[in-house]
Design a protein around this motif. Structure first.
Motif, short mmCIF file in Angstrom:
data_model
loop_
_atom_site.label_atom_id
_atom_site.label_comp_id
_atom_site.label_asym_id
_atom_site.label_seq_id
_atom_site.Cartn_x
_atom_site.Cartn_y
_atom_site.Cartn_z
N ILE A 278 90.90 96.90 -55.38
CA ILE A 278 89.88 97.08 -56.48
C ILE A 278 88.63 96.31 -56.19
N GLU B 45 94.58 103.12 -57.45
CA GLU B 45 94.42 101.82 -57.93
C GLU B 45 93.02 101.46 -58.34
N GLU B 46 92.05 102.14 -57.86
CA GLU B 46 90.75 101.82 -58.26
C GLU B 46 90.62 102.08 -59.44
N PRO B 47 89.97 100.90 -60.52
CA PRO B 47 89.70 101.42 -61.91
C PRO B 47 88.51 102.58 -62.14
N ARG C 13 84.81 98.76 -64.50
CA ARG C 13 85.03 97.16 -64.06
C ARG C 13 85.78 96.88 -65.49
N GLN D 237 93.49 94.74 -62.19
CA GLN D 237 92.13 93.91 -62.34
C GLN D 237 92.25 92.95 -63.60
#
Length: 468
Positions: A204, A235-237, A240, A377
């Motif tokens: 992330i 996984e990457e949001p 933010r 995150q």
């Protein structure tokens, strides 16, 4: 190959086992440092001439420090990484423990215990997040639950150390009791050397190649670009995350659930760990400090023994039935002590030991739930905030224990403990989710119907599942 094959469905490797040992060192120290004060306060009270208010603050101030540490360092851990914070908090624990050798006044004891709590609070989100984000899903619940077991081991060792010092050197050895935590801290420092950063956190943060190399090292094979790309996608949001996201909607409900149920577990438990010998003396068990401390060791063994079936049930029966049963039967175990406070010593120990077994089984969930219900995150921030919520109540409750014992009596104090435990049961009926066998990304997502996962289905079978 799906990303779950990389971490969630990976085999348990040698690195995983090393990481379990390293991350367990923090909870061990937490249990030791927060419990050794229970024995040391008797000698400190005699040497420093503490009044009732100062005695209460000395017992509770570590929890206040824990509140501040978890609230501040959880977001910092999410921002700068798990590994950077992994050993820094241990250095603070060691320094504060050694400094206890030179305590000459009550305010110094309070100040150093606050610093110890600060470091303990920092370690909760650091170690639990790092371990959660590396563990395969079929081992995740029992492994994170193991941290609570190791916390109990630390607490038991603290009472053995306190008992040994008291028996050999008398109550005047309390400074050495508090300083002994530095020895264990140095051992944990060695265990934590060489740990990898969380691959989920690296992803992330855009450090994809570093994550790929670390996963390849842990799994003992070369992870392909396709595999790591698939993991990045999951996984990457989408955007933010902000800390304020924890204070709205589903996240707020989950924070309150984790914090309040943790508090309901912690207040009776910390009361026993901090003032166990004093409470047992009030109930007529143990004619001297060493005898009451020995009784406390027996109770701590009960907490530990109860954890082992809890670690099995959390995977075989699930998180929700375990938390419901633990709170319900724990309240029932404390009730006789409130009704009959003048009972014989065997009666007191029987029901206290029964409560310890039950509480120990459910207490493994206090690390599991906040680590599973929030995304990478925000995970450390969520653990820190849930810890802070729990410790507000625990600090106030622990401070009020000696006041309640003196002002209300032992019976009413036990009834209050039973009521708080039952409150945890009521909260769990409405808010406890089931996360068993779900991958970490899915567990943190909102259920499709907007209600806690599996709650509707679980309510229909609640009666059958409450029997642990």
């Amino acid at each position: 190959m799906s990303s779950t094959h990389l971490i969630d469905d990976s085999p348990l490797t040698k690195y995983h086992k090393r990481l379990i040992a390293a991350c367990s060192g923090g909870p061990f120290l937490d249990g030791f440092l927060l419990s050794i004060i229970g024995v040391a306060l008797t000698g400190a009270n005699a040497d420093l001439h503490l009044n009732a208010a100062t005695l209460g603050i000395a017992g509770a101030v570590s929890l206040i420090g824990l509140f501040v540490g978890s609230l501040v360092f959880g977001p910092i851990t999410d921002r700068i990484g798990r590994r950077v914070m992994y050993t820094a908090d241990l250095l603070v624990m060691i320094a504060a423990s050694v400094a206890c050798l030179w305590i000459q006044a009550g305010w110094q004891l309070i100040a150093l215990r606050f610093v110890v709590g600060l470091a303990v609070g920092a370690d909760y989100p650091i170690a639990t997040s790092l371990l959660t984000e590396w563990m395969p899903k079929k081992h995740r619940g029992s492994t994170i639950g193991l941290l609570s077991v190791v916390w109990l081991v630390g607490a038991i060792v603290a009472y053995f150390v306190g008992f040994a010092f008291t028996s050999a050197f008398g109550n005047g050895s309390w400074r050495w009791m508090l300083a002994s935590g530095a020895v264990f801290g140095a051992i944990v420092m060695l265990l934590r050397m060489g740990a990898h950063e969380s691959p989920r956190w690296l992803i992330i943060r855009g450090r994809i190649e570093e994550a790929r190399r670390d996963i390849s090292s842990v799994l003992g094979r070369e992870v392909t670009t396709e595999e790591i790309t698939d993991m990045v996608t999951q996984e990457e949001p989408q955007r933010r995350a902000r800390l304020t996201d924890l204070l709205r909607g589903m996240n707020l409900r989950r924070i309150l659930f984790c914090g309040l149920t943790w508090m309901c577990f912690a207040i009776p438990q910390f009361a026993l760990f901090t003032y166990g010998p004093i409470i047992l003396s009030h109930l007529g068990f143990g004619e001297d400090t060493a005898g009451a401390t020995l009784g406390q060791i027996v109770l701590n063994l009960g907490f530990l023994l109860g954890s082992f079936p809890g670690m099995k049930w959390v995977e075989s029966r699930g998180r929700r039935p375990l938390i419901l049963g633990s709170f319900l039967f724990g309240a029932l175990a404390l009730l006789p002590l409130g009704i009959w406070p003048d009972a014989p010593g065997w009666f007191v120990m029987t029901f206290f030991f029964l409560f310890a077994l039950i509480n120990g089984a459910g207490n493994i969930l206090v690390f599991i739930y906040p680590n599973e219900l929030f995304p990478t995150q925000l995970r450390a921030s969520a653990v820190g905030l849930a810890t802070a919520v729990s410790r507000i109540g625990a600090a106030v409750g622990t401070y009020l224990v000696p006041v309640s014992l003196i002002g209300l009596g032992t019976g009413p104090t036990m009834l209050i403990g039973a009521g708080l435990t039952f409150l945890g049961f009521v909260i769990s009926i409405f808010w406890a989710e089931e996360t068993r066998n779900r991958n970490l990304t899915a567990a943190a997502q909102a259920p499709a119907d907007g209600t806690p996962a599996s709650v509707s289905h679980a309510r229909g079978k609640a009666a059958g599942k409450l029997a642990l």
